[in-house]
Design a protein around this motif. Structure first.
Motif, short mmCIF file in Angstrom:
data_model
loop_
_atom_site.label_atom_id
_atom_site.label_comp_id
_atom_site.label_asym_id
_atom_site.label_seq_id
_atom_site.Cartn_x
_atom_site.Cartn_y
_atom_site.Cartn_z
N ARG A 1 0.85 -1.19 0.00
CA ARG A 1 0.00 0.00 0.00
C ARG A 1 0.88 1.23 0.00
O ARG A 1 1.84 1.32 0.77
CB ARG A 1 -0.92 0.00 1.22
CG ARG A 1 -1.85 1.22 1.27
CD ARG A 1 -3.04 0.99 2.14
NE ARG A 1 -3.83 -0.14 1.64
CZ ARG A 1 -4.94 -0.59 2.22
NH1 ARG A 1 -5.40 0.00 3.31
NH2 ARG A 1 -5.60 -1.62 1.72
N HIS B 1 -3.07 5.69 1.98
CA HIS B 1 -4.20 5.23 2.79
C HIS B 1 -5.07 6.43 3.12
O HIS B 1 -4.94 7.06 4.17
CB HIS B 1 -3.67 4.57 4.07
CG HIS B 1 -4.72 4.00 4.96
ND1 HIS B 1 -5.51 2.92 4.59
CD2 HIS B 1 -5.12 4.35 6.22
CE1 HIS B 1 -6.34 2.63 5.57
NE2 HIS B 1 -6.13 3.48 6.57
N THR C 1 -7.73 4.77 -1.74
CA THR C 1 -6.66 3.88 -1.28
C THR C 1 -5.86 3.51 -2.53
O THR C 1 -6.46 3.19 -3.57
CB THR C 1 -7.23 2.61 -0.62
OG1 THR C 1 -7.88 2.97 0.59
CG2 THR C 1 -6.12 1.61 -0.32
N ASP D 1 -2.44 -4.49 3.29
CA ASP D 1 -2.37 -3.88 4.63
C ASP D 1 -1.90 -4.87 5.70
O ASP D 1 -1.51 -4.47 6.80
CB ASP D 1 -3.71 -3.26 5.02
CG ASP D 1 -4.88 -4.23 4.92
OD1 ASP D 1 -4.68 -5.40 4.58
OD2 ASP D 1 -6.02 -3.79 5.20
N ASN E 1 -10.66 -5.29 10.64
CA ASN E 1 -10.47 -4.10 9.81
C ASN E 1 -11.76 -3.30 9.70
O ASN E 1 -12.10 -2.79 8.64
CB ASN E 1 -9.96 -4.48 8.42
CG ASN E 1 -9.28 -3.30 7.72
OD1 ASN E 1 -9.05 -2.26 8.31
ND2 ASN E 1 -8.99 -3.47 6.44
N ASN F 1 0.68 -1.27 12.43
CA ASN F 1 0.33 -1.19 11.01
C ASN F 1 1.47 -0.56 10.22
O ASN F 1 2.33 0.13 10.80
CB ASN F 1 -0.93 -0.35 10.84
CG ASN F 1 -2.16 -1.03 11.41
OD1 ASN F 1 -2.22 -2.25 11.49
ND2 ASN F 1 -3.13 -0.24 11.82
N MET G 1 -0.09 3.59 6.64
CA MET G 1 -1.48 3.48 7.08
C MET G 1 -1.74 4.31 8.34
O MET G 1 -2.58 3.97 9.17
CB MET G 1 -1.86 2.02 7.30
CG MET G 1 -1.95 1.23 6.02
SD MET G 1 -2.41 -0.48 6.31
CE MET G 1 -4.01 -0.29 7.09
N GLU H 1 -3.21 6.71 10.89
CA GLU H 1 -4.57 7.17 11.14
C GLU H 1 -4.54 8.40 12.03
O GLU H 1 -3.77 8.47 12.98
CB GLU H 1 -5.39 6.06 11.84
CG GLU H 1 -5.50 4.75 11.08
CD GLU H 1 -6.67 4.74 10.11
OE1 GLU H 1 -7.52 5.65 10.21
OE2 GLU H 1 -6.73 3.82 9.27
N GLY I 1 -9.01 2.09 12.60
CA GLY I 1 -8.24 1.47 11.54
C GLY I 1 -8.03 -0.02 11.75
O GLY I 1 -8.70 -0.67 12.57
#
Length: 305
Positions: free
Chosen positions: A23, A26, A39, A127, A256, A282, A286, A288, A294
């Motif tokens: 990824r 995000h 995403t 993820d 998730n 994470n 990603m 948050e 998350g």
């Protein structure tokens, strides 16, 4: 858009190589205003932009052109979009034309089958990279149970680390078929791998017979109509695992659901049989704004009787 593309450049460069996957943006983490509906995955040469809200065709075309120009150092990258806001979640190019891509992608030197355009989920969840890395580091000579295994990526990681046996459980025969191919892609002996198409909540007796297990991965959908509901079913799984795991067994409980906090998840998992050890962090991409939300991957350990 320029700030977003700058982040994509930085995050692709952080991957091991152009052949790797991961990824690279995000949006749901709300770290870049205006792009919360995106995403973005880098899949071994394919840039997949997952759209959770509709954007005009002009935006798609401009984004694809600017991205390919800015990422020219990575050679010819395919830029495609998936419209998750539509029921069928079609994959399209910058002209709005449907596309289908089948290829082998890699992560941490392991290979996985990718199918873009066949269904909403394309066969691999980037993820979960840190969870797979943890499994790789803790699976040697272990008997591993992979519940809701989907296409078996956790099991591939476990076998690569020298697991004694892995047991893949999922309701989808199509997902298990791809999982079998994933094991084969990585030259793993299938005589140490079990595939069972089962409704987990109705099949504990059959699952137990392959145990006892030293490591369990529980990675269900937060909600799957007719088969699984987080609020209704997750606690049932915790109680059942107590009877089929060895003393000191590790369990990765995953969720998730962006609306459930870590503390709320821990309340569901509370048990006299398992103790909380740590949260698997994470990937940095990603991040948050609200860290308690998350993706949640929590490590628990089976207590002695």
């Amino acid at each position: 858009m320029n700030e977003l593309i700058g982040q994509l450049q930085k995050n692709i460069r952080s991957l091991q190589s152009r052949e790797d996957s991961g990824r690279i943006f995000h949006g749901r983490g709300k770290s870049l205003p205006g792009f919360e509906d995106l995403t973005i995955e880098y899949l071994s040469g394919v840039l997949l932009v997952i759209l959770f809200g509709e954007r005009p065709n002009e935006w798609l075309h401009t984004f694809a052109s600017k991205t390919k120009e800015s990422l020219s150092e990575f050679a010819d990258i395919d830029v495609v979009f998936q419209a998750r806001y539509l029921k069928s979640a079609p994959v399209i190019n910058a002209l709005g034309e449907p596309v289908k891509i089948e290829k082998i992608i890699s992560e941490n030197k392991l290979s996985y089958q990718l199918d873009l355009g066949g269904s909403q989920n394309f066969g691999f969840f980037t993820d979960m990279v840190n969870g797979r890395r943890w499994v790789t580091e803790h699976s040697h000579n272990k008997r591993v149970l992979n519940l809701f295994s989907y296409t078996c990526s956790f099991s591939v990681a476990a076998m690569a680390a020298g697991a004694q046996k892995v047991v893949n459980i999922d309701m989808s025969s199509a997902a298990l078929s791809v999982g079998r191919k994933n094991h084969q892609l990585n030259h793993q002996a299938l005589d140490s791998v079990v595939f069972q198409k089962l409704n987990i909540l109705k099949s504990w007796g059959r699952i137990k017979k392959f145990g006892p297990y030293d490591l369990v991965i529980v990675d269900p959908p937060s909600f799957q109509k007719g088969s699984f509901s987080f609020s209704r079913d997750y606690r049932k799984i915790v109680s059942r695992l107590a009877d089929m795991t060895s003393t000191g067994a590790d369990v990765l409980f995953c969720l998730n659901d962006p609306l459930v906090t870590v503390d709320e998840f821990k309340q569901i998992l509370e048990s006299d049989q398992f103790e909380f050890i740590s949260r698997i962090e994470n990937p940095k991409v990603m991040k948050e704004v609200q860290q308690n939300l998350g993706l949640k991957v929590l490590l628990y350990r089976k207590l002695s009787c």
